[in-house]
Design a protein around this motif. Structure first.
Motif, PDB file in Angstrom:
ATOM      1  N   THR A 121       1.662  -7.455 -14.444  1.00 19.64           N
ATOM      2  CA  THR A 121       1.920  -7.045 -15.444  1.00 19.64           C
ATOM      3  C   THR A 121       1.668  -6.273 -16.215  1.00 19.64           C
ATOM      4  O   THR A 121       1.564  -5.580 -18.026  1.00 19.64           O
ATOM      5  CB  THR A 121       2.191  -8.493 -16.383  1.00 19.64           C
ATOM      6  OG1 THR A 121       0.570  -8.871 -16.104  1.00 19.64           O
ATOM      7  CG2 THR A 121       2.671  -9.517 -16.093  1.00 19.64           C
ATOM      8  N   THR A 122       1.071  -4.909 -15.162  1.00 18.50           N
ATOM      9  CA  THR A 122       0.569  -4.061 -15.812  1.00 18.50           C
ATOM     10  C   THR A 122       1.084  -2.749 -16.621  1.00 18.50           C
ATOM     11  O   THR A 122       2.729  -2.934 -16.015  1.00 18.50           O
ATOM     12  CB  THR A 122      -0.446  -3.087 -15.318  1.00 18.50           C
ATOM     13  OG1 THR A 122      -0.176  -2.490 -13.839  1.00 18.50           O
ATOM     14  CG2 THR A 122      -1.484  -4.554 -14.997  1.00 18.50           C
ATOM     15  N   ASN A 123       0.638  -1.956 -17.547  1.00 18.94           N
ATOM     16  CA  ASN A 123       1.958  -1.443 -18.047  1.00 18.94           C
ATOM     17  C   ASN A 123       1.326   0.171 -17.773  1.00 18.94           C
ATOM     18  O   ASN A 123       0.539   0.695 -18.677  1.00 18.94           O
ATOM     19  CB  ASN A 123       2.283  -1.475 -18.488  1.00 18.94           C
ATOM     20  CG  ASN A 123       3.719  -0.514 -19.668  1.00 18.94           C
ATOM     21  OD1 ASN A 123       3.886   1.033 -18.813  1.00 18.94           O
ATOM     22  ND2 ASN A 123       4.517  -0.975 -20.151  1.00 18.94           N
ATOM     23  N   THR A 124       1.523   1.240 -17.151  1.00 18.39           N
ATOM     24  CA  THR A 124       0.535   2.651 -17.240  1.00 18.39           C
ATOM     25  C   THR A 124       0.593   3.609 -18.448  1.00 18.39           C
ATOM     26  O   THR A 124       0.371   4.817 -18.011  1.00 18.39           O
ATOM     27  CB  THR A 124       1.150   3.279 -15.832  1.00 18.39           C
ATOM     28  OG1 THR A 124       2.004   3.420 -15.485  1.00 18.39           O
ATOM     29  CG2 THR A 124      -0.415   2.211 -14.279  1.00 18.39           C
ATOM     30  N   ALA A 125       2.002   3.014 -19.218  1.00 18.87           N
ATOM     31  CA  ALA A 125       1.913   4.220 -20.025  1.00 18.87           C
ATOM     32  C   ALA A 125       0.785   3.940 -21.415  1.00 18.87           C
ATOM     33  O   ALA A 125       0.758   4.561 -21.667  1.00 18.87           O
ATOM     34  CB  ALA A 125       3.237   3.646 -21.376  1.00 18.87           C
ATOM     35  N   GLY A 126       0.348   2.606 -20.588  1.00 23.64           N
ATOM     36  CA  GLY A 126      -1.476   2.970 -21.369  1.00 23.64           C
ATOM     37  C   GLY A 126      -1.133   1.472 -22.854  1.00 23.64           C
ATOM     38  O   GLY A 126      -0.103   1.239 -22.623  1.00 23.64           O
ATOM     39  N   ALA A 186       1.033  -1.133   0.055  1.00 20.09           N
ATOM     40  CA  ALA A 186       0.016   0.157  -0.012  1.00 20.09           C
ATOM     41  C   ALA A 186       1.167   1.492  -0.020  1.00 20.09           C
ATOM     42  O   ALA A 186       0.443   1.985  -0.494  1.00 20.09           O
ATOM     43  CB  ALA A 186      -1.093  -0.263   1.175  1.00 20.09           C
ATOM     44  N   ALA A 187       2.085   0.948   0.657  1.00 22.22           N
ATOM     45  CA  ALA A 187       3.383   2.733   0.292  1.00 22.22           C
ATOM     46  C   ALA A 187       3.386   2.453  -0.686  1.00 22.22           C
ATOM     47  O   ALA A 187       3.974   3.679  -1.111  1.00 22.22           O
ATOM     48  CB  ALA A 187       3.338   2.301   2.090  1.00 22.22           C
ATOM     49  N   SER A 188       3.836   1.266  -1.309  1.00 24.27           N
ATOM     50  CA  SER A 188       4.753   0.969  -2.345  1.00 24.27           C
ATOM     51  C   SER A 188       4.319   1.605  -3.851  1.00 24.27           C
ATOM     52  O   SER A 188       4.463   1.720  -4.890  1.00 24.27           O
ATOM     53  CB  SER A 188       5.811   0.275  -2.421  1.00 24.27           C
ATOM     54  OG  SER A 188       5.381  -1.220  -2.277  1.00 24.27           O
ATOM     55  N   GLY A 189       2.880   0.999  -3.856  1.00 28.87           N
ATOM     56  CA  GLY A 189       2.237   0.401  -4.972  1.00 28.87           C
ATOM     57  C   GLY A 189       2.797  -1.017  -5.529  1.00 28.87           C
ATOM     58  O   GLY A 189       2.245  -0.793  -6.973  1.00 28.87           O
ATOM     59  N   GLU A 190       3.886  -1.507  -4.738  1.00 27.33           N
ATOM     60  CA  GLU A 190       4.282  -2.339  -5.401  1.00 27.33           C
ATOM     61  C   GLU A 190       3.448  -3.894  -5.452  1.00 27.33           C
ATOM     62  O   GLU A 190       3.397  -4.278  -4.261  1.00 27.33           O
ATOM     63  CB  GLU A 190       6.102  -3.178  -5.522  1.00 27.33           C
ATOM     64  CG  GLU A 190       6.712  -1.797  -6.024  1.00 27.33           C
ATOM     65  CD  GLU A 190       8.318  -1.836  -4.846  1.00 27.33           C
ATOM     66  OE1 GLU A 190       7.761  -3.085  -4.262  1.00 27.33           O
ATOM     67  OE2 GLU A 190       8.901  -1.605  -5.354  1.00 27.33           O
ATOM     68  N   LEU A 191       2.742  -4.768  -6.481  1.00 26.18           N
ATOM     69  CA  LEU A 191       1.360  -5.096  -6.560  1.00 26.18           C
ATOM     70  C   LEU A 191       2.197  -6.931  -6.988  1.00 26.18           C
ATOM     71  O   LEU A 191       1.054  -7.614  -7.609  1.00 26.18           O
ATOM     72  CB  LEU A 191       0.586  -4.627  -7.452  1.00 26.18           C
ATOM     73  CG  LEU A 191       0.529  -3.453  -6.726  1.00 26.18           C
ATOM     74  CD1 LEU A 191      -1.496  -2.692  -7.824  1.00 26.18           C
ATOM     75  CD2 LEU A 191      -0.925  -3.354  -5.425  1.00 26.18           C
ATOM     76  N   TYR A 192       3.335  -7.201  -5.876  1.00 25.61           N
ATOM     77  CA  TYR A 192       3.436  -8.490  -6.368  1.00 25.61           C
ATOM     78  C   TYR A 192       3.785  -9.395  -5.328  1.00 25.61           C
ATOM     79  O   TYR A 192       4.152  -8.577  -4.636  1.00 25.61           O
ATOM     80  CB  TYR A 192       4.682  -8.439  -7.773  1.00 25.61           C
ATOM     81  CG  TYR A 192       5.866  -7.518  -7.413  1.00 25.61           C
ATOM     82  CD1 TYR A 192       6.449  -7.947  -6.757  1.00 25.61           C
ATOM     83  CD2 TYR A 192       5.287  -6.657  -8.181  1.00 25.61           C
ATOM     84  CE1 TYR A 192       7.777  -7.202  -6.861  1.00 25.61           C
ATOM     85  CE2 TYR A 192       6.258  -5.572  -8.525  1.00 25.61           C
ATOM     86  CZ  TYR A 192       7.764  -5.654  -7.828  1.00 25.61           C
ATOM     87  OH  TYR A 192       8.305  -4.933  -7.407  1.00 25.61           O
ATOM     88  N   GLN A 211      10.506  -5.907 -11.110  1.00 28.42           N
ATOM     89  CA  GLN A 211      10.492  -7.053 -10.573  1.00 28.42           C
ATOM     90  C   GLN A 211      10.612  -8.640 -11.330  1.00 28.42           C
ATOM     91  O   GLN A 211      11.121  -9.524 -10.196  1.00 28.42           O
ATOM     92  CB  GLN A 211       8.651  -7.106 -11.119  1.00 28.42           C
ATOM     93  CG  GLN A 211       7.623  -8.010 -10.598  1.00 28.42           C
ATOM     94  CD  GLN A 211       6.464  -7.170 -11.040  1.00 28.42           C
ATOM     95  OE1 GLN A 211       5.636  -8.384 -11.115  1.00 28.42           O
ATOM     96  NE2 GLN A 211       5.715  -6.344 -12.033  1.00 28.42           N
ATOM     97  N   LEU A 212      10.818  -8.749 -12.433  1.00 27.48           N
ATOM     98  CA  LEU A 212      11.813  -9.464 -13.133  1.00 27.48           C
ATOM     99  C   LEU A 212      12.601  -9.648 -12.086  1.00 27.48           C
ATOM    100  O   LEU A 212      13.341 -11.174 -11.548  1.00 27.48           O
ATOM    101  CB  LEU A 212      12.442  -8.969 -14.073  1.00 27.48           C
ATOM    102  CG  LEU A 212      13.115 -10.207 -15.286  1.00 27.48           C
ATOM    103  CD1 LEU A 212      11.778 -11.063 -15.491  1.00 27.48           C
ATOM    104  CD2 LEU A 212      14.241 -10.072 -15.986  1.00 27.48           C
ATOM    105  N   HIS A 213      13.614  -9.026 -11.192  1.00 32.46           N
ATOM    106  CA  HIS A 213      14.770  -9.396 -10.286  1.00 32.46           C
ATOM    107  C   HIS A 213      14.228 -10.186  -8.564  1.00 32.46           C
ATOM    108  O   HIS A 213      15.041 -11.513  -8.410  1.00 32.46           O
ATOM    109  CB  HIS A 213      15.878  -8.254 -10.399  1.00 32.46           C
ATOM    110  CG  HIS A 213      16.927  -8.573 -11.369  1.00 32.46           C
ATOM    111  ND1 HIS A 213      17.633  -7.178 -11.661  1.00 32.46           N
ATOM    112  CD2 HIS A 213      17.085  -8.610 -12.827  1.00 32.46           C
ATOM    113  CE1 HIS A 213      18.459  -6.768 -12.461  1.00 32.46           C
ATOM    114  NE2 HIS A 213      18.231  -7.515 -13.152  1.00 32.46           N
TER     115      HIS A 213
END
Length: 580
Positions: free
Chosen positions: A377-382, A355-361, A392-394
């Motif tokens: 796996t979302t990308n907020t660039a659109g 909730a603090a970082s927005g890292e949802l994994y 996240q991959l690491h």
């Protein structure tokens, strides 16, 4: 076994219809009977699943078709990655049993930030059944609660995992509905004015299905019914039963951006919560916006803003602050509300750090010796497709190392692992073939993005990975990811959505066959809604039944393409057992 007379049912269909029902390898009634009988003998039970019966359209060509209970889909054994040994049913030891939900798309149909006028160009923009998403999801939960355990291992479900697109337009009110549907409680699936419906389905525009009006819109010309009281019933308060099983959430692109496609920089919140809704957009303007969706997202939003100033295409609706879009941080935070803990776990995979970082994994236990890894796996660039960032991959590779007895480095050399040795199931929204969106993510603009092929290559370095479970495509498809080293192979299990027909969820069971192989059993399930519908009944059960039938008849959708084949339905997926 089912009470359906399969021979009589098939005899009443044309050959083409029979093939579409049963998925092709079982093209005769006798062959289907034999396959279903063998399926029933191998299972603990088949009742309540598509092993027993499947929603099937009645005979006739064209027009609106009613659904009925048709023959079940037999188990198909897939030996792409390992050969099955005789007698394995007698040696089978249950390892894990859980359920996948995906792409529920709980939809605020009255929201001003929707693009229904693109429905003739993209079936996802406007669906005739979408006012019933919340009831449809509740009926699916009723099914899971009634089943309780896997049909092949008999092992009780340890959990349910949703693989994204839980909401349709990442609105707070849609998220509230989702959390209540999953955990149980009172829901009023209506926004704006609580006493009336304010969306395109009572607009009087012939481009939309107007269920309560008598005039012939394009849907009624295709055979859609008039259903008195439909919209009022769709928005009335009801009690969702909630899951009896712990559940976890994976995030999808519709939980992350405007209609799952356009980047959300917080600049259009006033449109979301405001009182102007576009309805009567002409064909030329619609075509322009649709084209810009794919090439110029900012231009699409600019065009929408311009049209909102044209009174001739705008409908006044009741403003509602609950439509404000949520962020990744607030998405995680909402799961931490004790009121939605339900059967657990607290946070449903998300923590205060998320909730603090927005890292949802995150990782989570599926059963003893089986760990789940949920990715973002979302990308907020659109754009709708996804990818994964380097950080996240690491992180994923570190978790794979922790839970694997050994792995292979990039040169192919075996490397000793950590203390784990767990079987690993990876969950994400996007599939290996829909992770080509390598635009720089605005949240981490200096970070490289990685595609599905790179993720497959990473997973194949870890023999304990048995499956990658995902959604996004709204299609049933199971893919074998083979490798020269059999232990490095795994299965990718992609399941159709619960908004578009066939509206499936999937039971997944893992079993040790005691002969050096594992079996993944995948069994599709439908909601608990009855197959028969009535056009003068607005009970909750009939609304849930209409949800399924309307989705089949959507004139802009392609239900046959989303079904998949028998190889993607009820399967036994064999794997070489890794050293642990």
């Amino acid at each position: 076994m089912s009470s359906i007379n399969r021979r009589r049912f098939l005899a009443g269909l044309s050959t083409g219809a029979a093939l579409s029902v049963i998925g092709s390898p079982f093209a005769s009634a006798a062959g289907l009977d034999r396959a279903l009988d063998l399926t029933a003998r191998r299972a603990v039970r088949i009742g309540g699943t598509t092993l027993e019966q499947v929603a099937t359209p009645g005979g006739g060509a064209g027009g609106y078709r009613r659904l009925a209970a048709g023959p079940g889909w037999p188990l198909v054994v897939r030996q792409d990655l390992a050969a099955g040994q005789a007698g394995r049913d007698d040696r089978r030891a249950a390892v894990a049993s859980f359920v996948q939900f995906t792409d529920m798309h709980l939809t605020d149909t009255e929201s001003p930030m929707r693009f229904e006028y693109l429905g003739h160009l993209d079936d996802a923009a406007c669906r005739p059944q979408e006012a019933l998403t919340v009831r449809g999801a509740s009926a699916l939960i009723e099914r899971v609660n009634a089943l309780g355990s896997g049909p092949y291992t008999g092992l009780p479900f340890s959990l349910v995992v949703t693989t994204g697109d839980n909401t349709d337009n990442h609105e707070q009110i849609e998220l509230d509905w989702y959390l209540t549907v999953m955990s149980g409680g009172q829901i009023t699936p209506n926004s704006g004015d609580p006493t009336r419906y304010e969306g395109v389905q009572n607009s009087g525009d012939p481009a939309y299905w107007n269920p309560e009006l008598a005039f012939q819109d394009v849907y009624k010309q295709a055979g859609f019914p008039q259903v008195p009281g439909y919209l009022g019933a769709a928005g009335r308060t009801f009690r969702a039963p909630g899951l009896a099983t712990p559940w976890y959430t994976t995030v999808g692109n519709h939980d992350d951006s405007i209609v799952g496609t356009l980047p959300d920089l917080g600049l259009v919140n006033d449109i979301y919560t405001g009182n102007r809704k576009l309805e009567g957009v002409n064909a030329a303007d619609a075509a322009q916006i649709f084209a810009q969706f794919k090439t110029d997202p900012a231009g699409a939003l600019l065009k929408v803003g311009q049209l909102l100033g044209d009174a001739s295409v705008v409908r006044q609706v009741t403003s509602d602050d609950r439509r404000k879009p949520f962020t990744p941080k607030s998405f995680a935070r909402a799961h931490l509300d004790p009121a939605v803990t339900g059967p657990g776990p607290y946070g449903h995979g998300f923590t205060a750090d998320a909730a603090a970082s927005g890292e949802l994994y995150y990782t989570f236990p599926i059963s003893d010796g089986v760990v789940g890894i949920s990715l973002d796996t979302t990308n907020t660039a659109g754009w709708a497709d996804g990818s994964i960032g380097t950080a996240q991959l690491h992180w994923l590779e570190q978790r794979l190392q922790e839970h694997s007895g050994h792995w292979y480095d990039t040169s192919g050399k075996a490397v000793n692992g950590g203390p784990g040795g767990d079987y690993i199931v990876v969950f994400s929204h996007h599939t290996s073939t829909t992770m080509g969106n390598l635009l720089l993510d605005p949240r981490n603009i200096f970070e490289r993005r990685h595609n599905g092929a790179e993720l497959v290559a990473l997973l194949q370095r870890y023999p304990n990975v048995v499956a990658w479970v995902n959604g996004h495509t709204h299609t049933n498809q199971i893919t074998a990811h083979g490798h020269a080293v059999p232990e490095r192979s795994f299965w990718e299990v992609n399941t159709a959505s619960h908004i578009d027909f066939p509206q499936h969820a999937r039971i997944i069971e893992l079993a040790d066959n005691g002969d050096g192989t594992l079996s993944l059993f995948t069994t599709l399930i439908e909601s608990a809604a009855p197959y028969a519908t009535s056009f003068d009944d607005t009970s909750d059960a009939n609304l849930a039944a209409l949800y399924r039938e309307l989705s089949y008849n959507d004139p802009f959708a392609k239900p046959a393409a989303k079904l998949g084949t028998a190889l993607d339905h009820n399967t036994e997926l064999l794997l070489a057992k890794p050293s642990r």
